[in-house]
Design a protein around this motif. Sequence first.
Motif, PDB file in Angstrom:
ATOM      1  N   LEU A 238       1.735 -21.983  14.961  1.00 10.18           N
ATOM      2  CA  LEU A 238       2.393 -20.771  15.450  1.00 10.18           C
ATOM      3  C   LEU A 238       3.630 -21.070  16.279  1.00 10.18           C
ATOM      4  CD1 LEU A 238      -0.756 -18.665  16.337  1.00 10.18           C
ATOM      5  CD2 LEU A 238       0.898 -18.193  14.535  1.00 10.18           C
TER       6      LEU A 238
ATOM      7  N   VAL B  17       8.729 -19.033  14.839  1.00  7.00           N
ATOM      8  CA  VAL B  17       9.029 -18.344  16.095  1.00  7.00           C
ATOM      9  C   VAL B  17      10.296 -17.515  15.941  1.00  7.00           C
ATOM     10  CG1 VAL B  17       9.537 -18.622  18.543  1.00  7.00           C
ATOM     11  CG2 VAL B  17       7.954 -20.179  17.397  1.00  7.00           C
ATOM     12  N   PRO B  18      10.243 -16.211  16.234  1.00  6.98           N
ATOM     13  CA  PRO B  18      11.445 -15.381  16.133  1.00  6.98           C
ATOM     14  C   PRO B  18      12.488 -15.824  17.144  1.00  6.98           C
ATOM     15  CG  PRO B  18       9.451 -14.041  16.307  1.00  6.98           C
ATOM     16  CD  PRO B  18       9.074 -15.446  16.631  1.00  6.98           C
TER      17      PRO B  18
ATOM     18  N   ASP C 216      10.324  -7.690  23.343  1.00  4.19           N
ATOM     19  CA  ASP C 216      10.061  -8.324  22.050  1.00  4.19           C
ATOM     20  C   ASP C 216       8.725  -7.843  21.509  1.00  4.19           C
ATOM     21  OD1 ASP C 216       9.912  -9.863  19.830  1.00  4.19           O
ATOM     22  OD2 ASP C 216      10.257 -11.787  20.845  1.00  4.19           O
TER      23      ASP C 216
ATOM     24  N   ARG D 298       8.075  -8.090  18.177  1.00  8.02           N
ATOM     25  CA  ARG D 298       8.012  -8.656  16.836  1.00  8.02           C
ATOM     26  C   ARG D 298       6.830  -9.605  16.693  1.00  8.02           C
ATOM     27  NH1 ARG D 298      13.656 -11.443  17.170  1.00  8.02           N
ATOM     28  NH2 ARG D 298      12.634 -11.931  19.137  1.00  8.02           N
ATOM     29  N   SER D 299       6.430  -9.821  15.464  1.00  9.02           N
ATOM     30  CA  SER D 299       5.415 -10.823  15.164  1.00  9.02           C
ATOM     31  C   SER D 299       6.085 -11.955  14.401  1.00  9.02           C
ATOM     32  CB  SER D 299       4.298 -10.223  14.298  1.00  9.02           C
ATOM     33  OG  SER D 299       3.648  -9.180  14.981  1.00  9.02           O
ATOM     34  N   ALA D 300       5.475 -13.115  14.449  1.00 11.46           N
ATOM     35  CA  ALA D 300       5.993 -14.210  13.645  1.00 11.46           C
ATOM     36  C   ALA D 300       5.936 -13.820  12.174  1.00 11.46           C
ATOM     37  CB  ALA D 300       5.157 -15.468  13.880  1.00 11.46           C
TER      38      ALA D 300
ATOM     39  N   ALA E 133       3.124 -15.607   9.985  1.00 11.99           N
ATOM     40  CA  ALA E 133       1.861 -15.882  10.656  1.00 11.99           C
ATOM     41  C   ALA E 133       0.653 -15.470   9.838  1.00 11.99           C
ATOM     42  CB  ALA E 133       1.821 -15.171  12.015  1.00 11.99           C
TER      43      ALA E 133
ATOM     44  N   ASN F  33       2.709 -15.489  19.005  1.00 11.01           N
ATOM     45  CA  ASN F  33       3.287 -15.254  17.677  1.00 11.01           C
ATOM     46  C   ASN F  33       2.247 -15.084  16.580  1.00 11.01           C
ATOM     47  OD1 ASN F  33       5.913 -15.840  18.841  1.00 11.01           O
ATOM     48  ND2 ASN F  33       5.411 -18.003  18.642  1.00 11.01           N
TER      49      ASN F  33
END
Length: 261
Positions: free
Chosen positions: A114, A120-121, A130, A132-134, A137, A229
Amino acid sequence: MSSSDIFIGEIIGTAVLILLGAGVVAAVVLKRSKAQGAGWVAIALGWGFAVMTAVYIAGPMSGAHINPAVTLGIAITSGEWGNVPIYFAGQLIGAMLGAFLAWLTYYGQFKAHLMDPELVPPPLEEGLVDERSAPNAGPVLGVFSTGPEIRVYWQNLVTEIIATVVLVLAVLTMGLNDSGKGLGTLGGLIVAFVVVSIGFSLGGPTGYAINPARDLGPRIVHALVPMPNKGGSDWGYAWVPVVGPLIGAAIAAGIYNIAFA
């Protein structure tokens, strides 16, 4: 068997099932694992051996249902419903425990996977939140729970129903011990091979949950454990691997009562 034996046996058996089953998925998909890239054959065989191991451990205590769908199928065919809630509770707790132990076992690999720069964004501007999700993932959630390759809910549901009919019908016709309340010694081996066959033949569309506790318990653990993430737990899909296997179990029990009983 007593209620306490059933409860403890199902916790232990289901925990072993998920520890070994989630463990083989983690071994195959996570970065820095020695088995990374071993593929679907390793996963299908690993889940089959996980079933066999769990059955032989839990069988003397609880009959080793280790699956609410199996418990439901046996209850419908036998008419004995008194211990069903105890089986369900033990299975869900055991599934959560097994998923947590798998996470501990592969903690370093989860972290390496991860925190990979490809996942990683990039950082946001100062002051922005933030959410967001990776983006990649998905394999991490796949260690804990199932998900469809093509998200068409009715097809995903039907796939889980069909696969579970095969599993529960095999348990009812070939796997039960003399009392008819759990898996016998030979039955555990038979069912393990059936699970491998389902993985090879029917697992491609959805990842073959065929067990509501196997999917729901680890999905809860995925939502709770701290992993940067990690992405969401896909609760919008979570009902499919719960409802589908229960419907499949009821259908299998109906087929058994009509054709075999």
